[in-house]
Design a protein around this motif. Structure first.
Motif, PDB file in Angstrom:
ATOM      1  N   ASN A 266      -1.086  -3.530  -2.383  1.00  0.00           N
ATOM      2  CA  ASN A 266      -0.249  -2.960  -1.321  1.00  0.00           C
ATOM      3  C   ASN A 266       1.171  -3.511  -1.412  1.00  0.00           C
ATOM      4  OD1 ASN A 266       0.680  -1.632   0.916  1.00  0.00           O
ATOM      5  ND2 ASN A 266      -0.776  -2.522   2.358  1.00  0.00           N
ATOM      6  N   LEU A 267       1.798  -3.239  -2.545  1.00  0.00           N
ATOM      7  CA  LEU A 267       3.119  -3.807  -2.851  1.00  0.00           C
ATOM      8  C   LEU A 267       4.160  -3.523  -1.773  1.00  0.00           C
ATOM      9  CD1 LEU A 267       3.359  -3.104  -6.673  1.00  0.00           C
ATOM     10  CD2 LEU A 267       3.915  -5.286  -5.595  1.00  0.00           C
TER      11      LEU A 267
ATOM     12  N   GLY B 260      -2.046  11.664  12.720  1.00  0.00           N
ATOM     13  CA  GLY B 260      -2.259  11.617  11.288  1.00  0.00           C
ATOM     14  C   GLY B 260      -1.458  10.512  10.630  1.00  0.00           C
ATOM     15  N   ASP B 261      -1.716  10.303   9.341  1.00  0.00           N
ATOM     16  CA  ASP B 261      -1.026   9.256   8.605  1.00  0.00           C
ATOM     17  C   ASP B 261      -0.807   9.732   7.173  1.00  0.00           C
ATOM     18  OD1 ASP B 261       0.228   6.902   8.104  1.00  0.00           O
ATOM     19  OD2 ASP B 261      -1.540   5.625   8.310  1.00  0.00           O
ATOM     20  N   ARG B 262       0.341   9.342   6.615  1.00  0.00           N
ATOM     21  CA  ARG B 262       0.666   9.630   5.216  1.00  0.00           C
ATOM     22  C   ARG B 262       1.284   8.364   4.633  1.00  0.00           C
ATOM     23  NH1 ARG B 262       1.479  15.187   4.056  1.00  0.00           N
ATOM     24  NH2 ARG B 262       3.133  14.673   2.573  1.00  0.00           N
ATOM     25  N   LEU B 263       0.750   7.881   3.523  1.00  0.00           N
ATOM     26  CA  LEU B 263       1.283   6.642   2.961  1.00  0.00           C
ATOM     27  C   LEU B 263       0.977   6.542   1.474  1.00  0.00           C
ATOM     28  CD1 LEU B 263      -0.987   3.585   3.677  1.00  0.00           C
ATOM     29  CD2 LEU B 263      -1.650   5.861   4.463  1.00  0.00           C
ATOM     30  N   TRP B 264       1.834   5.793   0.782  1.00  0.00           N
ATOM     31  CA  TRP B 264       1.648   5.435  -0.611  1.00  0.00           C
ATOM     32  C   TRP B 264       1.244   3.970  -0.666  1.00  0.00           C
ATOM     33  CZ3 TRP B 264       2.036   8.761  -4.750  1.00  0.00           C
ATOM     34  CH2 TRP B 264       2.641   9.993  -4.508  1.00  0.00           C
ATOM     35  N   ILE B 265       0.268   3.655  -1.512  1.00  0.00           N
ATOM     36  CA  ILE B 265      -0.156   2.273  -1.718  1.00  0.00           C
ATOM     37  C   ILE B 265      -0.141   1.996  -3.222  1.00  0.00           C
ATOM     38  CG2 ILE B 265      -2.068   0.633  -1.535  1.00  0.00           C
ATOM     39  CD1 ILE B 265      -2.824   1.900   1.073  1.00  0.00           C
ATOM     40  N   HIS B 266       0.512   0.901  -3.610  1.00  0.00           N
ATOM     41  CA  HIS B 266       0.644   0.548  -5.025  1.00  0.00           C
ATOM     42  C   HIS B 266       0.034  -0.833  -5.273  1.00  0.00           C
ATOM     43  CE1 HIS B 266       3.527   3.861  -5.144  1.00  0.00           C
ATOM     44  NE2 HIS B 266       4.159   3.297  -4.126  1.00  0.00           N
ATOM     45  N   ASP B 267      -0.754  -0.951  -6.342  1.00  0.00           N
ATOM     46  CA  ASP B 267      -1.324  -2.222  -6.777  1.00  0.00           C
ATOM     47  C   ASP B 267      -0.915  -2.474  -8.222  1.00  0.00           C
ATOM     48  OD1 ASP B 267      -2.648  -2.162  -4.329  1.00  0.00           O
ATOM     49  OD2 ASP B 267      -4.510  -1.393  -5.198  1.00  0.00           O
ATOM     50  N   ALA B 268      -0.607  -3.717  -8.542  1.00  0.00           N
ATOM     51  CA  ALA B 268      -0.199  -4.068  -9.908  1.00  0.00           C
ATOM     52  C   ALA B 268      -0.965  -5.301 -10.358  1.00  0.00           C
ATOM     53  CB  ALA B 268       1.307  -4.330  -9.978  1.00  0.00           C
ATOM     54  N   TRP B 269      -1.454  -5.257 -11.631  1.00  0.00           N
ATOM     55  CA  TRP B 269      -2.236  -6.360 -12.196  1.00  0.00           C
ATOM     56  C   TRP B 269      -1.730  -6.683 -13.599  1.00  0.00           C
ATOM     57  CZ3 TRP B 269      -6.067  -8.717  -9.376  1.00  0.00           C
ATOM     58  CH2 TRP B 269      -6.586  -8.019  -8.280  1.00  0.00           C
ATOM     59  N   ILE B 270      -1.775  -7.949 -13.958  1.00  0.00           N
ATOM     60  CA  ILE B 270      -1.610  -8.373 -15.349  1.00  0.00           C
ATOM     61  C   ILE B 270      -2.684  -9.415 -15.628  1.00  0.00           C
ATOM     62  CG2 ILE B 270       0.859  -7.902 -15.513  1.00  0.00           C
ATOM     63  CD1 ILE B 270       1.339 -10.905 -15.137  1.00  0.00           C
TER      64      ILE B 270
ATOM     65  N   PHE C 288      -3.472  -7.591 -21.024  1.00  0.00           N
ATOM     66  CA  PHE C 288      -3.648  -6.265 -20.426  1.00  0.00           C
ATOM     67  C   PHE C 288      -2.877  -6.191 -19.118  1.00  0.00           C
ATOM     68  CE2 PHE C 288      -7.064  -8.811 -18.639  1.00  0.00           C
ATOM     69  CZ  PHE C 288      -7.110  -8.430 -17.306  1.00  0.00           C
ATOM     70  N   ALA C 289      -2.595  -4.964 -18.714  1.00  0.00           N
ATOM     71  CA  ALA C 289      -1.897  -4.711 -17.450  1.00  0.00           C
ATOM     72  C   ALA C 289      -2.422  -3.413 -16.860  1.00  0.00           C
ATOM     73  CB  ALA C 289      -0.385  -4.630 -17.672  1.00  0.00           C
ATOM     74  N   ARG C 290      -2.369  -3.318 -15.549  1.00  0.00           N
ATOM     75  CA  ARG C 290      -2.849  -2.111 -14.874  1.00  0.00           C
ATOM     76  C   ARG C 290      -1.971  -1.842 -13.662  1.00  0.00           C
ATOM     77  NH1 ARG C 290      -8.194   0.616 -14.273  1.00  0.00           N
ATOM     78  NH2 ARG C 290      -8.058   1.866 -12.371  1.00  0.00           N
ATOM     79  N   TRP C 291      -1.692  -0.544 -13.468  1.00  0.00           N
ATOM     80  CA  TRP C 291      -0.949  -0.088 -12.289  1.00  0.00           C
ATOM     81  C   TRP C 291      -1.770   0.996 -11.606  1.00  0.00           C
ATOM     82  CZ3 TRP C 291       3.694  -1.444  -9.960  1.00  0.00           C
ATOM     83  CH2 TRP C 291       4.144  -0.578  -8.964  1.00  0.00           C
ATOM     84  N   ASP C 292      -1.978   0.852 -10.282  1.00  0.00           N
ATOM     85  CA  ASP C 292      -2.696   1.850  -9.480  1.00  0.00           C
ATOM     86  C   ASP C 292      -1.795   2.312  -8.354  1.00  0.00           C
ATOM     87  OD1 ASP C 292      -5.726   1.893 -10.327  1.00  0.00           O
ATOM     88  OD2 ASP C 292      -5.150  -0.208 -10.347  1.00  0.00           O
ATOM     89  N   THR C 293      -1.735   3.609  -8.176  1.00  0.00           N
ATOM     90  CA  THR C 293      -1.012   4.201  -7.057  1.00  0.00           C
ATOM     91  C   THR C 293      -1.930   5.169  -6.335  1.00  0.00           C
ATOM     92  OG1 THR C 293       1.220   4.008  -7.961  1.00  0.00           O
ATOM     93  CG2 THR C 293       0.831   5.803  -6.421  1.00  0.00           C
ATOM     94  N   SER C 294      -1.961   5.066  -5.011  1.00  0.00           N
ATOM     95  CA  SER C 294      -2.757   5.985  -4.195  1.00  0.00           C
ATOM     96  C   SER C 294      -1.867   6.597  -3.124  1.00  0.00           C
ATOM     97  CB  SER C 294      -3.928   5.252  -3.530  1.00  0.00           C
ATOM     98  OG  SER C 294      -4.826   4.739  -4.488  1.00  0.00           O
ATOM     99  N   PHE C 295      -1.987   7.900  -2.964  1.00  0.00           N
ATOM    100  CA  PHE C 295      -1.332   8.594  -1.862  1.00  0.00           C
ATOM    101  C   PHE C 295      -2.417   9.121  -0.942  1.00  0.00           C
ATOM    102  CE2 PHE C 295       0.138  12.678  -0.022  1.00  0.00           C
ATOM    103  CZ  PHE C 295       1.108  12.156   0.828  1.00  0.00           C
ATOM    104  N   LEU C 296      -2.368   8.745   0.329  1.00  0.00           N
ATOM    105  CA  LEU C 296      -3.370   9.148   1.310  1.00  0.00           C
ATOM    106  C   LEU C 296      -2.703   9.951   2.415  1.00  0.00           C
ATOM    107  CD1 LEU C 296      -4.025   5.906   0.447  1.00  0.00           C
ATOM    108  CD2 LEU C 296      -6.118   6.500   1.645  1.00  0.00           C
ATOM    109  N   HIS C 297      -3.314  11.055   2.756  1.00  0.00           N
ATOM    110  CA  HIS C 297      -2.861  11.816   3.921  1.00  0.00           C
ATOM    111  C   HIS C 297      -4.080  12.139   4.776  1.00  0.00           C
ATOM    112  CE1 HIS C 297      -4.051  15.787   2.094  1.00  0.00           C
ATOM    113  NE2 HIS C 297      -3.820  15.108   0.982  1.00  0.00           N
ATOM    114  N   ALA C 298      -3.980  11.834   6.075  1.00  0.00           N
ATOM    115  CA  ALA C 298      -5.119  11.923   6.982  1.00  0.00           C
ATOM    116  C   ALA C 298      -4.721  12.690   8.236  1.00  0.00           C
ATOM    117  CB  ALA C 298      -5.609  10.527   7.348  1.00  0.00           C
ATOM    118  N   TRP C 299      -5.729  13.344   8.807  1.00  0.00           N
ATOM    119  CA  TRP C 299      -5.516  14.147  10.021  1.00  0.00           C
ATOM    120  C   TRP C 299      -6.812  14.168  10.811  1.00  0.00           C
ATOM    121  CZ3 TRP C 299      -7.871  18.783  11.558  1.00  0.00           C
ATOM    122  CH2 TRP C 299      -7.275  19.445  12.643  1.00  0.00           C
ATOM    123  N   SER C 300      -6.736  14.082  12.138  1.00  0.00           N
ATOM    124  CA  SER C 300      -7.921  14.040  12.998  1.00  0.00           C
ATOM    125  C   SER C 300      -7.750  14.958  14.193  1.00  0.00           C
ATOM    126  CB  SER C 300      -8.191  12.610  13.495  1.00  0.00           C
ATOM    127  OG  SER C 300      -8.394  11.713  12.425  1.00  0.00           O
ATOM    128  N   ALA C 301      -8.886  15.378  14.760  1.00  0.00           N
ATOM    129  CA  ALA C 301      -8.874  16.213  15.966  1.00  0.00           C
ATOM    130  C   ALA C 301     -10.136  15.916  16.762  1.00  0.00           C
ATOM    131  CB  ALA C 301      -8.806  17.700  15.605  1.00  0.00           C
TER     132      ALA C 301
END
Length: 588
Positions: A557-558, A530-540, A509-522
């Motif tokens: 977090n590739l 604020g912050d904007r980032l992509w995070i990728h995880d890969a499994w086999i 089996f294999a799995r790929w996860d991608t998350s896009f996060l965008h944050a803002w504070s006041a």
């Protein structure tokens, strides 16, 4: 369980997890249920192959040196079932002083003593040692000298289930818990109230203190619950009582001044509740529910924010609840729920039989405002509103959308110092009342798709706005420094999660996860960008038949992206750097 904070610091979901597992085990048929407190049903339980002895194990390792070893010895023989759980966690963390070392053990057993009666027994122990494991916007904000040790010796619980007839059940739960928490904080911020001529003329946080404290909390609980269910009606009714003591030793020192305050207090804790919940099922596609409860809790007014005080406070509240579940067409379901509830002091609210969810919404919480942002607020008043719609299309497609508003309102006594002479030097212990109002509004949507025999795809997006307002209403308005103590903070976090899973009959089996996060504070000083980032995880990985062995390796977090996320939001914290990970599951 998978959504909880792995450091067990932000404990929003503890109450629902503990209660759901407990009630499920009390009501389970002989040989059923999942008595393990660590490993999930999906990983280890075999309904059609009960065995007197089994072994399940999960070993996880990360490239930064983190280890976790969960082991369960379990079995079923006739009407007897048992699970012996052991959990060892060693984390170095990914920022200064975020290490954690924890050992947990639990022995759980369930015996069918008569055709209609069963008994449930559990004994648990905990020993944990950590630094500053709270979430921080900036890793540099961590308290590099803080050390915390917690021990529970022991946690004992006994339950009884009597089935009068199908759909007519009585549950009884009694428990005892002893908890000790030792804290050493060499860089504590303590409130200073500056006086002149007897009046308070200024207020602010003074950073030159060190605090050492030892808190001991003992708790005895008893709850009786009755369930009635027919084809068209269901009722859950219960009463509960808790009693205990909170014993705290706290010493506060100030640089160049020595000990300013040292005292020990012992205060009683008590909680009484009653509830009834009714559900009407007039037709196959409609369920309407409602209920009401009463909850009263007496707790120490300040045992966590030295200098501590000797008083107690009381909260009580009527706790109404209402729910709707309607299927307007095939495989489509509209869900809605509204509840009010009352929080406790520490973990007393997590030892319960009272239902913790309605119409698929979690309605009972250890806390709502993250402890990383506000700490502990005893006797918090909660309110939840949720609306959702889920749709299945055939057997391969699932879609849904959900909106929630979660609110908590509370106040607490904050330890402070003042000056008894015209010289603005702290020499007298006092307190100040702080009010805290937290609200989280969120909207989420998901879509999951099976593609043939081998592929599964999914997407989920959630955007949440969290706001926190903190005030010191007892301080004179307009005094120097008061504006800096007031909180009017806002944090917005949007998160898109995408996944793809491939599984082959051979076990690969294999799995790929991608998350896009965008944050803002006041509302922060200094401001939090604020912050904007992509995070990728890969499994086999590879599984043997019947999942007796599963081995997987991956990289988290590739792209090696650090983040700046506000702890006022509720989220699973991703690794701050590229991390190798491996796990081994055994199930025999």
């Amino acid at each position: 369980q998978s959504r909880e904070d792995p450091n067990r610091f932000d404990l929003r979901l503890e109450t629902a997890r503990e209660s759901e597992l407990l009630v499920a085990n009390l009501l389970a048929p002989p040989g059923g249920g999942n008595l393990s407190q660590l490993l999930s049903v999906q990983d280890r339980l075999r309904y059609f192959d009960p065995r007197p002895l089994g072994l399940s194990s999960l070993t996880e390792y990360r490239g930064n040196g983190d280890w976790e070893q969960d082991t369960t010895v379990h079995g079923t023989d006739g009407g007897f079932g048992y699970a012996l759980d052991s959990a060892y966690v060693s984390r170095r963390g990914d920022r200064p002083n975020s290490d954690l070392l924890s050992n947990r053990f639990a022995a759980t057993a369930r015996q069918q003593v008569a055709p209609d009666d069963s008994v449930y027994i559990q004994a648990g122990f905990l020993d944990g040692n950590s630094g500053d494991v709270a979430r921080h916007f900036d890793p540099a904000d961590a308290n590099t000298g803080l050390r915390v040790r917690e021990r529970q010796e022991p946690h004992l619980a006994a339950g009884w289930h009597h089935a009068w007839s199908p759909g007519n059940d009585t549950l009884l739960l009694v428990s005892h818990l002893d908890d000790r928490l030792d804290l050493d904080d060499p860089a504590a911020n303590v409130l200073f109230l500056r006086r002149f001529g007897g009046a308070i003329v200024g207020a602010g946080l003074d950073p030159f203190y060190s605090v050492r404290s030892t808190g001991r909390f003992s708790l005895e609980s008893a709850e009786l619950q009755q369930l009635w269910q027919t084809d068209h009606h269901a009722v859950v009714a219960g009463v509960g009582y808790q009693t205990g003591t909170a014993d705290t030793d706290a010493t506060v020192e100030r640089a160049f001044s020595g000990v300013l305050d040292s005292r020990r207090t012992t205060r009683d804790f008590g909680r009484t509740k009653a509830y009834v919940q009714y559900q009407w099922h007039p037709i196959e596609s409609l369920r309407v529910g409602g209920g009401v409860g009463y909850d009263r809790v007496e707790f120490p007014s300040n045992s966590d924010l030295p200098p501590i005080t000797t008083g107690t406070r009381t909260r009580d509240r009527f706790t109404p609840r209402a729910s709707l579940s309607w299927e307007p067409w095939a495989s489509g379901r509209l869900r809605a729920a509204y509840t009010r509830s009352l929080g406790g002091l520490y973990f007393d609210d997590s030892i319960r039989l009272e239902p913790t969810q309605l119409a698929g919404f979690t309605t009972a919480f250890r806390s709502l405002a993250p402890e990383s942002a506000v700490g502990i607020v005893p006797g918090t008043r909660f309110e939840t509103i949720g609306v959702g719609f889920d749709q299945r299309i055939g057997t391969d497609t699932a879609l849904g959308i959900e909106a929630e508003k979660l609110s908590s309102r509370g106040d607490r006594d904050v330890g402070a110092f003042s000056n008894s002479t015209p010289i603005p030097f702290p020499d007298t212990a006092t307190t100040a009342r702080q009010t805290l109002a937290f609200t989280e509004r969120s909207v989420s949507a998901y879509a999951n798709q099976l593609l043939g025999k081998h592929w599964a795809l999914g997407a989920r997006y959630r955007i949440a706005e969290s706001t926190l307002e903190g005030r010191f209403p007892g301080l004179p308005p307009g005094i120097d420094g008061l504006a800096q103590l007031k909180q009017h903070e806002r944090a917005v976090l949007g998160r898109l999660d995408l996944f793809a899973v491939y599984q082959h009959e051979s076990g690969f089996f294999a799995r790929w996860d991608t998350s896009f996060l965008h944050a803002w504070s006041a509302g922060y000083d200094p401001s939090r960008p604020g912050d904007r980032l992509w995070i990728h995880d890969a499994w086999i990985g590879y599984r043997l038949p019947r999942r007796s062995v599963e081995l997987r390796v991956g990289v988290l977090n590739l792209t090696d992206r650090d983040h700046r996320l506000n702890p006022l939001n509720f989220y699973a914290e991703p690794p701050r750097s590229r991390t190798f990970a491996a796990s081994l599951r055994l199930n025999f």
